[in-house]
Design a protein around this motif. Structure first.
Motif, PDB file in Angstrom:
ATOM      1  N   SER A 105       2.041   9.261  -5.912  1.00  0.00           N
ATOM      2  CA  SER A 105       2.321  10.664  -5.580  1.00  0.00           C
ATOM      3  C   SER A 105       3.484  11.230  -6.376  1.00  0.00           C
ATOM      4  O   SER A 105       3.581  12.435  -6.570  1.00  0.00           O
ATOM      5  N   THR A 106       4.367  10.365  -6.860  1.00  0.00           N
ATOM      6  CA  THR A 106       5.499  10.848  -7.669  1.00  0.00           C
ATOM      7  C   THR A 106       5.250  10.675  -9.156  1.00  0.00           C
ATOM      8  O   THR A 106       6.072  11.085  -9.971  1.00  0.00           O
ATOM      9  N   GLY A 107       4.144  10.034  -9.509  1.00  0.00           N
ATOM     10  CA  GLY A 107       3.802   9.834 -10.911  1.00  0.00           C
ATOM     11  C   GLY A 107       4.587   8.747 -11.605  1.00  0.00           C
ATOM     12  O   GLY A 107       4.642   8.683 -12.810  1.00  0.00           O
ATOM     13  N   ARG A 108       5.250   7.875 -10.829  1.00  0.00           N
ATOM     14  CA  ARG A 108       6.028   6.784 -11.439  1.00  0.00           C
ATOM     15  C   ARG A 108       5.277   5.510 -11.435  1.00  0.00           C
ATOM     16  O   ARG A 108       4.596   5.057 -10.697  1.00  0.00           O
TER      17      ARG A 108
ATOM     18  N   ASP B 199       0.834  -1.206   0.000  1.00  0.00           N
ATOM     19  CA  ASP B 199       0.000   0.000   0.000  1.00  0.00           C
ATOM     20  C   ASP B 199       0.868   1.256   0.000  1.00  0.00           C
ATOM     21  O   ASP B 199       0.602   2.215  -0.741  1.00  0.00           O
ATOM     22  N   ILE B 200       1.900   1.256   0.822  1.00  0.00           N
ATOM     23  CA  ILE B 200       2.788   2.416   0.923  1.00  0.00           C
ATOM     24  C   ILE B 200       3.555   2.603  -0.381  1.00  0.00           C
ATOM     25  O   ILE B 200       3.668   3.725  -0.890  1.00  0.00           O
ATOM     26  N   ARG B 201       4.050   1.513  -0.947  1.00  0.00           N
ATOM     27  CA  ARG B 201       4.782   1.597  -2.212  1.00  0.00           C
ATOM     28  C   ARG B 201       3.890   2.156  -3.312  1.00  0.00           C
ATOM     29  O   ARG B 201       4.308   3.034  -4.079  1.00  0.00           O
ATOM     30  N   ARG B 202       2.629   1.659  -3.396  1.00  0.00           N
ATOM     31  CA  ARG B 202       1.697   2.157  -4.418  1.00  0.00           C
ATOM     32  C   ARG B 202       1.377   3.633  -4.209  1.00  0.00           C
ATOM     33  O   ARG B 202       1.315   4.407  -5.163  1.00  0.00           O
ATOM     34  N   ALA B 203       1.188   4.045  -2.974  1.00  0.00           N
ATOM     35  CA  ALA B 203       0.896   5.454  -2.689  1.00  0.00           C
ATOM     36  C   ALA B 203       2.074   6.343  -3.060  1.00  0.00           C
ATOM     37  O   ALA B 203       1.891   7.426  -3.623  1.00  0.00           O
ATOM     38  N   ARG B 204       3.276   5.888  -2.769  1.00  0.00           N
ATOM     39  CA  ARG B 204       4.467   6.664  -3.132  1.00  0.00           C
ATOM     40  C   ARG B 204       4.595   6.787  -4.652  1.00  0.00           C
ATOM     41  O   ARG B 204       4.920   7.854  -5.171  1.00  0.00           O
ATOM     42  N   SER B 205       4.353   5.694  -5.346  1.00  0.00           N
ATOM     43  CA  SER B 205       4.416   5.716  -6.800  1.00  0.00           C
ATOM     44  C   SER B 205       3.373   6.676  -7.370  1.00  0.00           C
ATOM     45  O   SER B 205       3.653   7.436  -8.310  1.00  0.00           O
TER      46      SER B 205
END
Length: 135
Positions: free
Chosen positions: A132-135, A124-130
């Motif tokens: 938010s950075t557009g990657r 979940d955290i990895r997906r949210a970070r991705s």
């Protein structure tokens, strides 16, 4: 903060003033502990010492990338907080062994809960970070 409100996390049971006064933030015992365990090395050392006592050089070898200065500084901080016990062993030459105090051992329970939460929500955290950075 107490856990008197059934079903309400203790961090939400107390309403913080707005804005939070800087002196109250600095004096908060929870914030003080978060600063200690939130540094780069403290949690790792507590976990290692939770398994068994270690001599200084064992700890230094066990933690890749930690300098002797930082290891000493972190151990002194943990000792000053009452989490780690330093014992000079009567050997020739003298050696030093570090172990967790009962207070330090009690920290393993909430650290384990936080680690379990992090592992459970890693995706979940990895997906949210991705996202938010557009990657």
């Amino acid at each position: 903060m107490s856990d008197t409100h059934t079903g309400v996390p203790s961090v939400l049971a107390y309403e913080l003033p707005r804005p939070v006064p800087a002196d109250e933030l600095a004096a908060c015992p929870a914030g003080d502990v978060f600063r200690r365990v939130g540094d780069k090395w403290s949690v790792l050392l507590v976990v290692l010492l939770g398994a068994r006592p270690h001599r200084y050089n064992e700890l230094h070898r066990a933690v890749e990338g930690i300098s002797q200065r930082m290891l000493t500084r972190t151990l002194r901080g943990l000792e000053g907080d009452g989490l780690v016990r330093r014992e000079v062993l009567p050997t020739v030459p003298p050696s030093v062994e570090y172990s967790l105090t009962p207070l330090g051992r009690s920290l393993l329970v909430p650290l384990s809960a936080l680690a379990d939460w992090a592992v459970r929500h890693e995706g979940d955290i990895r997906r949210a970070r991705s996202a938010s950075t557009g990657r």
